[in-house]
Scaffold this motif. Sequence first.
Motif, PDB file in Angstrom:
ATOM      1  N   ARG A  11       0.867   6.000  -1.943  1.00  9.36           N
ATOM      2  CA  ARG A  11       1.280   5.208  -3.444  1.00  9.36           C
ATOM      3  C   ARG A  11       1.760   3.804  -3.143  1.00  9.36           C
ATOM      4  O   ARG A  11       2.408   3.570  -1.874  1.00  9.36           O
ATOM      5  CB  ARG A  11       2.628   6.041  -4.082  1.00  9.36           C
ATOM      6  CG  ARG A  11       3.106   5.430  -5.277  1.00  9.36           C
ATOM      7  CD  ARG A  11       3.876   6.416  -5.966  1.00  9.36           C
ATOM      8  NE  ARG A  11       5.168   6.649  -5.172  1.00  9.36           N
ATOM      9  CZ  ARG A  11       5.609   7.752  -5.140  1.00  9.36           C
ATOM     10  NH1 ARG A  11       5.133   8.787  -5.335  1.00  9.36           N
ATOM     11  NH2 ARG A  11       6.679   8.070  -4.239  1.00  9.36           N
TER      12      ARG A  11
ATOM     13  N   GLN B   2       2.169  -2.269 -11.230  1.00 12.29           N
ATOM     14  CA  GLN B   2       2.392  -0.748 -11.685  1.00 12.29           C
ATOM     15  C   GLN B   2       2.320   0.200 -10.449  1.00 12.29           C
ATOM     16  O   GLN B   2       1.605  -0.204  -9.391  1.00 12.29           O
ATOM     17  CB  GLN B   2       1.041  -0.432 -12.758  1.00 12.29           C
ATOM     18  CG  GLN B   2      -0.330  -0.689 -12.031  1.00 12.29           C
ATOM     19  CD  GLN B   2      -1.460  -0.505 -12.905  1.00 12.29           C
ATOM     20  OE1 GLN B   2      -1.574   0.620 -13.885  1.00 12.29           O
ATOM     21  NE2 GLN B   2      -2.382  -1.305 -13.194  1.00 12.29           N
TER      22      GLN B   2
ATOM     23  N   VAL C 159       0.254   2.659  -8.552  1.00 13.25           N
ATOM     24  CA  VAL C 159      -0.911   3.197  -8.077  1.00 13.25           C
ATOM     25  C   VAL C 159      -1.079   4.155  -6.846  1.00 13.25           C
ATOM     26  O   VAL C 159      -0.216   3.973  -5.879  1.00 13.25           O
ATOM     27  CB  VAL C 159      -2.219   1.953  -7.732  1.00 13.25           C
ATOM     28  CG1 VAL C 159      -2.136   1.062  -9.064  1.00 13.25           C
ATOM     29  CG2 VAL C 159      -1.471   1.119  -6.462  1.00 13.25           C
TER      30      VAL C 159
ATOM     31  N   TYR D  45      -3.644   5.276  -3.726  1.00 15.88           N
ATOM     32  CA  TYR D  45      -4.759   4.727  -3.155  1.00 15.88           C
ATOM     33  C   TYR D  45      -5.162   6.092  -2.163  1.00 15.88           C
ATOM     34  O   TYR D  45      -4.504   6.687  -1.332  1.00 15.88           O
ATOM     35  CB  TYR D  45      -4.274   3.723  -1.869  1.00 15.88           C
ATOM     36  CG  TYR D  45      -5.252   3.261  -1.131  1.00 15.88           C
ATOM     37  CD1 TYR D  45      -6.608   2.602  -1.365  1.00 15.88           C
ATOM     38  CD2 TYR D  45      -5.202   3.454   0.424  1.00 15.88           C
ATOM     39  CE1 TYR D  45      -7.086   2.054  -0.372  1.00 15.88           C
ATOM     40  CE2 TYR D  45      -6.143   3.015   1.377  1.00 15.88           C
ATOM     41  CZ  TYR D  45      -7.070   2.434   0.965  1.00 15.88           C
ATOM     42  OH  TYR D  45      -8.203   1.845   2.120  1.00 15.88           O
TER      43      TYR D  45
ATOM     44  N   VAL E  30      -8.731   3.672  -5.795  1.00 14.67           N
ATOM     45  CA  VAL E  30      -7.327   3.231  -6.233  1.00 14.67           C
ATOM     46  C   VAL E  30      -7.293   3.912  -7.749  1.00 14.67           C
ATOM     47  O   VAL E  30      -8.054   3.531  -8.768  1.00 14.67           O
ATOM     48  CB  VAL E  30      -7.133   1.575  -6.326  1.00 14.67           C
ATOM     49  CG1 VAL E  30      -5.888   1.405  -7.000  1.00 14.67           C
ATOM     50  CG2 VAL E  30      -6.876   1.421  -4.857  1.00 14.67           C
ATOM     51  N   TYR E  31      -6.179   4.772  -8.224  1.00 16.75           N
ATOM     52  CA  TYR E  31      -6.187   5.300  -9.426  1.00 16.75           C
ATOM     53  C   TYR E  31      -4.600   4.829  -9.910  1.00 16.75           C
ATOM     54  O   TYR E  31      -3.578   4.654  -9.163  1.00 16.75           O
ATOM     55  CB  TYR E  31      -5.859   6.660  -9.367  1.00 16.75           C
ATOM     56  CG  TYR E  31      -7.170   7.496  -9.036  1.00 16.75           C
ATOM     57  CD1 TYR E  31      -8.168   7.760  -9.575  1.00 16.75           C
ATOM     58  CD2 TYR E  31      -7.356   7.886  -7.527  1.00 16.75           C
ATOM     59  CE1 TYR E  31      -9.303   8.520  -9.188  1.00 16.75           C
ATOM     60  CE2 TYR E  31      -8.396   8.406  -6.838  1.00 16.75           C
ATOM     61  CZ  TYR E  31      -9.371   8.767  -7.712  1.00 16.75           C
ATOM     62  OH  TYR E  31     -10.330   9.301  -7.031  1.00 16.75           O
ATOM     63  N   ASN E  32      -4.633   4.685 -11.358  1.00 16.86           N
ATOM     64  CA  ASN E  32      -3.233   4.413 -11.864  1.00 16.86           C
ATOM     65  C   ASN E  32      -2.488   5.574 -12.090  1.00 16.86           C
ATOM     66  O   ASN E  32      -2.961   6.653 -11.431  1.00 16.86           O
ATOM     67  CB  ASN E  32      -3.341   3.739 -13.214  1.00 16.86           C
ATOM     68  CG  ASN E  32      -4.071   4.541 -14.367  1.00 16.86           C
ATOM     69  OD1 ASN E  32      -4.038   5.811 -14.230  1.00 16.86           O
ATOM     70  ND2 ASN E  32      -4.445   3.938 -15.425  1.00 16.86           N
TER      71      ASN E  32
ATOM     72  N   ILE F 116      -9.261   2.770 -10.952  1.00 13.69           N
ATOM     73  CA  ILE F 116      -9.077   1.283 -11.448  1.00 13.69           C
ATOM     74  C   ILE F 116     -10.016   0.522 -10.606  1.00 13.69           C
ATOM     75  O   ILE F 116     -11.035  -0.232 -11.119  1.00 13.69           O
ATOM     76  CB  ILE F 116      -7.590   0.986 -10.801  1.00 13.69           C
ATOM     77  CG1 ILE F 116      -6.570   1.301 -11.668  1.00 13.69           C
ATOM     78  CG2 ILE F 116      -7.557  -0.612 -11.074  1.00 13.69           C
ATOM     79  CD1 ILE F 116      -5.114   1.074 -11.308  1.00 13.69           C
TER      80      ILE F 116
ATOM     81  N   LYS G  85      -0.707  -5.213  -2.495  1.00 11.09           N
ATOM     82  CA  LYS G  85      -0.090  -4.224  -2.705  1.00 11.09           C
ATOM     83  C   LYS G  85       1.502  -4.034  -1.825  1.00 11.09           C
ATOM     84  O   LYS G  85       1.455  -4.783  -0.586  1.00 11.09           O
ATOM     85  CB  LYS G  85      -0.774  -3.071  -1.896  1.00 11.09           C
ATOM     86  CG  LYS G  85      -1.077  -3.021  -0.360  1.00 11.09           C
ATOM     87  CD  LYS G  85      -1.918  -2.091   0.018  1.00 11.09           C
ATOM     88  CE  LYS G  85      -2.341  -2.204   1.524  1.00 11.09           C
ATOM     89  NZ  LYS G  85      -3.481  -1.255   2.001  1.00 11.09           N
TER      90      LYS G  85
END
Length: 155
Positions: A92, A98, A100, A102, A114-116, A122, A144
């Motif tokens: 994370r 925000q 995210v 990984y 990479v997700y929100n 994303i 990041k």
Amino acid sequence: MRLFLSLAVSSLAIWLSTACGRGVAVNTPTDPPVSGNVNGNDTPNPTSTNTTDLRASATAAFDTTARPKWLADRIQAHLAEPKANPGVQISRYTYKGQVVYYETLGCCDQFSNVYNAKGKLICHPDGGLTGKGDGQCPDFDKNKTGESLVWRDPR
């Protein structure tokens, strides 16, 4: 002249036969061990333990804080598949203000994801044939922050 040549050849032959034998000795130790037993204590045990353990810790410090359902489902899906090499890992971060997630996947030209926080993909910051991802978040590595290991495949 013939006598000189004959003498030179003879001298060379004598020199070669003695030179090749000089200082060459092959000996196989035949002395019995001091204790009379090959399992004796001729070689002492190490006096210290290894200080470096290259194996991954069996109890990784995972951050399980508020794991979203979609992420728990994704982890279960990874566990249902054969183990990847290298193993899947999810971290994370904070990226562009925000939270995210990984996700690294196994070997060989696979995109990382990479997700929100809601589980929407994303971008792919790395991987693929070029190793540079899909180009949608080329600044991910630079920007990041706040890394926290969420999950690593324990198998």
